[in-house]
Design a protein around this motif. Structure first.
Motif: not given
Length: 226
Positions: A1, A6, A9
């Motif tokens: 990723m 990120a 996330k």
């Protein structure tokens, strides 16, 4: 990723209201690395709902009028994990379930319930975006405005003049089902702003309120930082 991806996330994101706009928000958020997407709605899905939602619902899937959240959770379970249905209406008695969310999308009708939710999110410091849509008939065509209003920690002063809690009579949206494009755009506006808030996209204006008048093809940004 990647370092950019990120940023999205997050642990828990909630979508309150799984109508036309809410279902398109789910479609977009489901394709990000958010770990859990919590769906809140106590309504069932009918044929007219399916016309405003992404994808194509079969007659077998909706013949028994399943709960919207359970229908969409099952649909997206084929694509990813972590879509969690809550077949309930968010009210003062259970609004605390949103306290643990990292972000909340509101795509429900105006009314006292929305006021309770917005007040609680401010109190608990949970960032959120509220979506709105108004459609009117004009000379046998439709016109109207799409709205996205964000509330983030320390930036709530604009909300009383931007979010209405008055439950008005049904407008042309309720009588015309060929508006999935408006739902989709309203959802895209909301998700785009969400991604800006978390740094995925560059946000030079940092507006907290935006509208799109589709008859004039005019976008307006308001409530800019001082």
């Amino acid at each position: 990723m990647s370092a950019v991806s990120a940023k999205l996330k997050l642990g828990k994101v909630a979508i309150v209201g799984l109508g036309g706009t809410g279902s398109y928000i789910l479609d977009l958020v489901a394709k990000t690395p958010v770990q859990e997407i919590h769906l809140f709605d106590d309504d069932v899905i009918y044929a007219h709902n399916a016309f405003r939602a992404p994808g194509a619902a079969s007659l077998d899937e909706i013949k028994d009028s399943p709960r919207k959240v359970e229908y969409f959770a099952t649909k997206y379970d084929q694509f990813r994990r972590g879509v969690i249905p809550h077949p309930v209406k968010v009210t003062a008695s259970n609004v605390s379930e949103l306290d643990c969310m990292d972000f909340v999308f509101l795509s429900l009708d105006a009314g006292p319930t929305k006021e309770v939710i917005v007040g609680r999110l401010q109190e608990k410091g949970v960032p959120f975006i509220d979506c709105g849509m108004g459609v009117q008939r004009y000379e046998n065509s439709l016109r109207g405005t799409l709205r996205v209003t964000a509330g983030t920690i320390g930036h709530y002063g604009h909300l009383p003049t931007r979010i209405s809690y008055v439950d008005v009579n049904a407008d042309e949206y309720d009588w015309n089902i060929q508006t999935a494009d408006l739902n989709m755009m309203n959802a895209a506006m909301a998700v785009l702003k969400w991604k800006k808030i978390f740094g995925y996209y560059v946000d030079r204006k940092q507006e907290l309120h935006s509208t799109f008048a589709f008859s004039r093809n005019q976008m307006h940004s308001g409530d800019l930082p001082e």
